[in-house]
Design a protein around this motif. Structure first.
Motif, short mmCIF file in Angstrom:
data_model
loop_
_atom_site.label_atom_id
_atom_site.label_comp_id
_atom_site.label_asym_id
_atom_site.label_seq_id
_atom_site.Cartn_x
_atom_site.Cartn_y
_atom_site.Cartn_z
N ARG A 117 1.05 -1.10 0.01
CA ARG A 117 0.40 -0.21 -0.35
C ARG A 117 0.99 1.16 -0.22
O ARG A 117 0.04 2.37 -0.72
CB ARG A 117 -0.72 0.36 1.54
CG ARG A 117 -1.70 1.08 1.27
CD ARG A 117 -2.64 0.66 2.23
NE ARG A 117 -2.39 0.74 4.28
CZ ARG A 117 -1.54 1.60 4.86
NH1 ARG A 117 -1.40 2.95 4.55
NH2 ARG A 117 -0.85 1.28 5.64
N LEU A 141 -1.82 -1.22 -5.11
CA LEU A 141 -3.10 -1.53 -3.87
C LEU A 141 -4.09 -2.82 -4.47
O LEU A 141 -4.02 -2.88 -3.71
CB LEU A 141 -3.79 -0.68 -3.98
CG LEU A 141 -3.28 1.08 -3.66
CD1 LEU A 141 -4.65 2.34 -3.79
CD2 LEU A 141 -2.70 0.60 -2.59
N ASP A 142 -3.36 -2.94 -6.41
CA ASP A 142 -4.20 -4.07 -5.65
C ASP A 142 -3.95 -5.73 -5.39
O ASP A 142 -3.67 -6.49 -4.67
CB ASP A 142 -4.18 -4.06 -7.64
CG ASP A 142 -5.55 -3.26 -8.39
OD1 ASP A 142 -6.15 -2.99 -7.24
OD2 ASP A 142 -5.01 -3.06 -9.44
N ARG A 189 -4.44 -5.13 -1.82
CA ARG A 189 -5.37 -6.09 -1.20
C ARG A 189 -5.99 -7.51 -1.23
O ARG A 189 -6.53 -7.91 -0.31
CB ARG A 189 -6.36 -5.15 -2.21
CG ARG A 189 -8.10 -5.76 -1.85
CD ARG A 189 -8.50 -4.65 -2.86
NE ARG A 189 -10.55 -4.89 -2.32
CZ ARG A 189 -11.18 -4.33 -2.56
NH1 ARG A 189 -11.29 -3.00 -3.09
NH2 ARG A 189 -12.61 -4.57 -2.55
N ARG A 229 -8.75 0.03 0.76
CA ARG A 229 -9.66 0.18 -0.05
C ARG A 229 -9.91 1.56 0.74
O ARG A 229 -10.72 1.93 -0.94
CB ARG A 229 -11.41 -0.47 0.73
CG ARG A 229 -11.29 -2.16 1.16
CD ARG A 229 -12.60 -2.41 1.92
NE ARG A 229 -12.55 -3.74 2.10
CZ ARG A 229 -13.27 -4.31 1.79
NH1 ARG A 229 -13.90 -4.14 3.17
NH2 ARG A 229 -13.64 -5.73 2.11
N GLN A 289 -8.23 3.50 -2.47
CA GLN A 289 -8.85 3.38 -4.03
C GLN A 289 -10.02 3.85 -4.03
O GLN A 289 -10.18 3.49 -4.93
CB GLN A 289 -9.09 1.78 -4.03
CG GLN A 289 -7.92 0.33 -3.73
CD GLN A 289 -8.27 -0.72 -3.96
OE1 GLN A 289 -9.38 -1.69 -3.00
NE2 GLN A 289 -7.16 -1.59 -4.85
#
Length: 543
Positions: free
Chosen positions: A224, A229-230, A233, A257, A260
């Motif tokens: 992060r 970010l993907d 996550r 989240r 995002q």
């Protein structure tokens, strides 16, 4: 017939210990039990049975055998060491610690006893004592991998990630494929700002121990921070599946989240975390911030109030958030505990984040303004107020006969000291410090400090008292639009109106030598409107 030879107790015990050391526990156990029957007053047999039980993870049984051995032959360090391990296995921390201390009373430089005691003290939150024992352990035995790992984890906890990383690197040199040390090392590297290396280390730890939720959560946190970010996550979602009752994993998923732009999902994750750990501040604060972002102000206010109940000193700035919901008046300043914690946690990556990611220009702007207002004045007594890591020191040093640094954050002061530029450094709150320094400075510079102060009257009055005749106060602020005084922004920083600064300067006994628009930093790649101010102390009757 030849008489059957009866072996002595010592001989049988020697055979039993040899079998144990050769990896033949069944033979060792048989011989030890034989000794218990034939020589019940011989403590060695109970000691060996205790070791065998320890190897099988049977702490309670081991403690029973070892208690008998200690009763028979008290004062033996090996017995107390084993008893400490047995009690530790049963989570009897205080009792185990007593036995490790007994070992140290007999052998003050016993590495294993120092290491075990350090580990237990860490569990009890006695960090300084734990660090001391771990340092003794690695001094006595530089090859003690467990002690290096515990010491690294403790230093990380204490806010010294650089030394922590050195200790953990040593632990991994001794035990290269060690998931616990890899995890700790990754965390230390993250706090040092070495994100790519931290990610690589934590990915290795996940490969070795894929079912460990904590390691995946830490990897998600690093990813992060890297903006991946993907991938972050994906790791966080696996973590909450592995450990659905782990609040840290839910908080990390919520933060991802949030990054995002999925604020509703973030609030849901934070809500889960508060249900799991209702006495922890961070989940509540994250929930409050997320609810405020989606317009659920009543729910946000309730969560902020709960934070203040858990933490009356307000180290997270919940009081500021509460004001932003409209449920409380705007505080006149940010809480000291909040500012201190913010910058203590930020210290190791402060320079790279501020100058790199935020394009921070405060010191350069102050240098330019001072060059225009000071004329040829040099050899000044200078205070770098809110010095942080010392970013402004290089531009202030050429002006100074003496250069003092001041910051509320101990970690920042330590970083500033490493620069070797300041004549003295002080850890204190700005207004209180200035109030104790009467007519001492020619120049007080404060870059990015007033953004944590709303009402400027107290600090301007204190600064005037600390300045000599014709002394200068120079500072940067964020600029408030459509406001006649000051306002609190969404990022918990204050912005001030130009007319407000002029009024407060005049009220405190300053003339405005310079006040002009400037951009001191960016936020999300966008310039943050600001101002740079240079105020000159007016002479008054009675000064």
């Amino acid at each position: 017939m030849r008489a059957k030879t009866v072996k002595s107790t010592a001989t049988v015990f020697t055979e039993a210990m040899r079998a144990y050391e050769d990896g033949k526990p069944a033979d060792a156990r048989r011989l030890a039990r034989q000794l218990v029957e034939s020589a019940p007053s011989f403590g060695g047999a109970h000691y060996l049975l205790g070791l065998l039980a320890l190897d099988q993870g049977q702490g309670k049984r081991a403690a029973g055998h070892l208690a008998t051995a200690i009763a028979i032959t008290p004062g033996q360090s090996a017995l107390h060491l084993a008893m400490g391990r047995a009690l530790e296995m049963g989570n009897e921390v205080a009792e185990a610690s007593l036995h490790f201390r007994t070992v140290l009373n007999i052998h003050p430089h016993h590495a294993e006893a120092h290491a075990r005691l350090g580990h237990l003290l860490r569990q009890q939150g006695r960090v300084d004592e734990a660090i001391s024992h771990c340092r003794h352990a690695v001094t006595a035995d530089p090859g003690h991998a467990e002690a290096w790992n515990t010491l690294g984890a403790l230093l990380q906890q204490q806010g010294d990630p650089r030394e922590a990383a050195q200790c953990l690197r040593r632990a991994l040199q001794l035990r290269p494929v060690w998931p616990t040390a890899l995890n700790n090392f990754g965390l230390a590297l993250k706090e040092c700002g070495n994100l790519a290396e931290a990610a690589a280390i934590l990915e290795g730890a996940v490969d070795i121990r894929p079912d460990h939720a904590g390691t995946r959560t830490n990897l998600a946190s690093v990813l992060r921070a890297m903006g991946q970010l993907d991938r972050a996550r994906e790791q966080a979602e696996k973590a909450v599946k592995l450990a659905p009752r782990d609040s840290d994993s839910w908080v990390e998923l919520g933060l991802i989240r949030q990054a995002q732009g999925h604020e509703d999902g973030a609030a849901s994750a934070f809500d889960r975390a508060t249900a799991i750990a209702p006495d922890q501040i961070k989940p509540w604060f994250c929930l409050a911030e997320s609810c405020r972002a989606i317009g659920q102000t009543d729910r946000a206010a309730q969560a902020y109030r709960h934070c203040l109940t858990l933490d009356p000193d307000d180290s997270h700035g919940a009081g500021l958030g509460l004001a932003l919901t409209g449920s409380a008046d705007t505080p006149q300043r940010a809480p000291q505990a909040y500012v201190r914690q913010l910058f203590d946690e930020y210290a190791d990556r402060f320079d790279s984040a501020l100058v790199g990611a935020l394009d921070y220009r405060g010191p350069a702007l102050l240098a330019d303004a001072l060059n225009r207002c000071l004329d040829e004045r040099r050899d000044l007594a200078v205070l770098d107020a809110g010095c942080g890591t010392g970013l402004a020191a290089p531009v202030l040093r050429p002006l100074a006969a003496t250069l003092d640094g001041l910051d509320l954050s101990p970690a920042m002061v330590a970083k500033a000291r490493d620069r070797g530029i300041y004549d003295s450094l002080h850890e204190a709150e700005l207004e209180q410090f200035l109030s104790r320094r009467r007519v001492e400075y020619d120049l007080i510079a404060a870059a990015d400090v007033m953004v944590y102060l709303g009402d400027l009257t107290p600090v301007l009055n204190a600064a005037r008292g600390a300045l000599r005749d014709d002394g200068i106060l120079a500072f940067t602020v964020e600029k408030a639009e459509n406001c006649d005084s000051y306002m609190l922004g969404a990022k918990h920083r204050y912005a001030h109106a130009a007319d407000y600064i002029r009024r407060q300067a005049d009220f405190a006994g300053f003339t405005v030598a310079l006040l002009e628009d400037a951009v001191t930093r960016k936020d999300g790649g966008v310039d943050v409107p600001g101002m740079v101010a240079v105020l000159r102390k007016q002479s008054r009757k009675g000064d």
